[in-house]
Write an enzyme that holds these catalytic residues in place. Structure first.
Site, PDB file in Angstrom:
ATOM      1  N   VAL A   1       0.859  -1.176   0.000  1.00 10.50           N
ATOM      2  CA  VAL A   1       0.000   0.000   0.000  1.00 10.50           C
ATOM      3  C   VAL A   1       0.897   1.227   0.000  1.00 10.50           C
ATOM      4  O   VAL A   1       1.645   1.467   0.939  1.00 10.50           O
ATOM      5  CB  VAL A   1      -0.929   0.023   1.233  1.00 10.50           C
ATOM      6  CG1 VAL A   1      -1.794   1.278   1.229  1.00 10.50           C
ATOM      7  CG2 VAL A   1      -1.802  -1.223   1.265  1.00 10.50           C
ATOM      8  N   CYS A   2       0.836   1.991  -1.076  1.00  6.61           N
ATOM      9  CA  CYS A   2       1.699   3.153  -1.254  1.00  6.61           C
ATOM     10  C   CYS A   2       0.978   4.394  -0.747  1.00  6.61           C
ATOM     11  O   CYS A   2       0.040   4.880  -1.390  1.00  6.61           O
ATOM     12  CB  CYS A   2       2.061   3.287  -2.738  1.00  6.61           C
ATOM     13  SG  CYS A   2       3.504   4.305  -3.049  1.00  6.61           S
TER      14      CYS A   2
END
Length: 464
Positions: A266-267
């Site tokens: 998850v960026c």
């Protein structure tokens, strides 16, 4: 592995004796105790049992499936009916004795790992051992099963504490040494989540592992993620809250957003997985897990995820940028539909009731949206309400007599896509059929679509 990242299930049974021996050796650890009990019963059995011809078959132990492709199901199903020659019992005269109870038990054991649709167990005698164990009485009908789904969904809490998370992404990663301050801070996060969670986010935390958390976010309306369920596993490290929690997305092998990788990364600036400044970055004194979840919902699962890609926002007002964003939304919605199938067929632990109830409630709307988009409308656009359409049609048929000016209201022009890839409609037609089947199993309102499909098939059959 297919395009959705779903593993294929392959299996078969060899008819040769060498293959049978290898299968028995591989299964010995599992079946040894059961076979020993059966041999003991056979030695003391009477000759009054049902007698039949002796047969010799090879055994096959099916691997625990994750998600099965439809092409593999039929072949695998036949393999479950094969049994081991060591399980055949003979009386003193050498005749074969068929023990129906043992045979059914063996078959039921081989089906323990399968994710069968609700109601199937009630139609197969050797899958009914759980129902028998639950108490006397008849087996539940489909109506009763659907009522159970509705009841569990209605009472499903937004926040709750569970005992364990055996399938959690970080279950095998120890948190390390922690202190009282760490525990107090996590309990503070729990209280915030229990009190202030938005209606479209559900959370489960672990009693035995305070470091573990699982959340599901319902895709917002007006986006290519609408009505989808997106699952995230989080772990509070031993340095929390000095450092942010680590978060893993259950992608199913699909990348449906620039910020959500197929590997599960998850960026997000708040998580320290992307650059940021000021309030975008984690602050140990003020940042919380609730803030992380709301940020994912609002900033990641948005109307035009294409522009989440760094540098692409500069093209937001150009025709080229809008066309690229539309194409990205088309692909994203297809991936979102595949994610729905992924969740329906293998629901994450502790969320079975939510998955079944959500898609039972929203199944009709999702199918209606699929049809609407296949007709050429933009993904994420508002799907007209069927009752409003019927009323508008009645008004049109009446000739607009209620209007004093005699001028009929002009319907709004549909927001159609131009230049859409031809593969979109083809792919969506396949996904529509799969979703229709899964939603129908969960008891969703699919009558309209089933009737349309039946009528279409009848017309095709009648055509010369």
């Amino acid at each position: 592995m297919d395009a959705a990242g779903y593993p294929n299930v392959q299996g078969g049974a060899s008819s040769s004796s060498s293959s049978s021996a290898s299968c028995r050796a591989a299964d010995a650890a599992v079946w040894d105790a059961v076979q020993q009990q059966k041999r003991q019963r056979c030695q003391g059995s009477s000759s009054n049992d049902q007698v039949g011809p002796s047969t010799e078959n090879n055994s096959f132990q099916a691997p625990e499936p994750e998600l099965q492709n439809s092409d593999c199901v039929e072949d695998d199903e036949e393999d479950y009916y094969l049994y081991d020659e060591d399980d055949v019992c003979y009386d003193d005269e050498g005749d074969y004795e068929f023990d129906e109870t043992d045979f059914n038990q063996q078959l039921a054991d081989k089906f323990d790992g399968l994710d069968l649709p609700p109601g199937v167990e009630a139609t197969v005698p050797w899958l009914q051992k759980q129902a028998i164990a639950d108490g006397p009485g008849t087996f539940k009908s489909m109506a009763e099963l659907e009522a159970d789904i509705t009841k569990k969904y209605e009472f499903f809490k937004q926040f709750d504490v569970v005992e364990n998370f055996s399938d959690h992404h970080y279950a095998n990663k120890p948190v390390g040494k922690t202190g009282k301050d760490w525990s107090k801070r996590i309990q503070y996060d729990w209280k915030l989540l229990e009190k202030d969670l938005p209606a479209s986010i559900y959370v489960r935390v672990c009693e035995n592992r305070m470091d573990l958390l699982r959340a599901v976010i319902i895709g917002p309306q007006g986006t290519p993620y609408h009505d989808g369920l997106f699952f995230f596993d989080a772990q509070f490290t031993c340095t929390y809250p000095s450092t942010p929690p680590v978060v893993h997305y259950h992608s199913g092998g699909l990348r449906l957003n620039p910020n959500l990788y197929a590997c599960g990364k998850v960026c997000l600036s708040l998580l320290g997985t992307w650059s940021g400044s000021g309030c975008e970055k984690w602050n140990s004194a003020h940042s919380t897990m609730l803030q992380v979840l709301i940020s994912i919902q609002a900033l990641v699962l948005n109307e035009n995820p294409y522009f989440n890609e760094p540098g692409y926002e500069t093209y937001a007002n150009s025709a080229t940028g809008q066309k690229s964003a539309m194409d990205y939304n088309d692909t994203t919605f297809q991936y979102s539909c595949r994610t729905m199938l992924y969740s329906l067929r293998r629901s994450p632990q502790h969320f079975d009731a939510l998955v079944a109830g959500h898609f039972r409630e929203r199944g009709h709307a999702i199918l209606a949206a699929c049809k609407y988009y296949m007709e050429g409308h933009k993904v994420g656009s508002v799907v007209p309400n069927e009752e409003e359409d019927a009323k508008q049609q009645d008004d049109t048929d009446a000739g607009g007599s209620g209007s004093s000016s005699g001028v009929k209201p002009q319907p709004e022009k549909p927001d159609l896509c131009k230049g859409r890839a031809a593969s979109f409609k083809t792919n969506m037609a396949v996904l529509f059929e799969e979703l229709l089947m899964e939603f129908n199993v969960k008891g969703a309102d699919t009558k309209k679509f089933c009737d349309e499909k039946l009528k279409k098939n009848q017309q095709a059959a009648a055509a010369p």
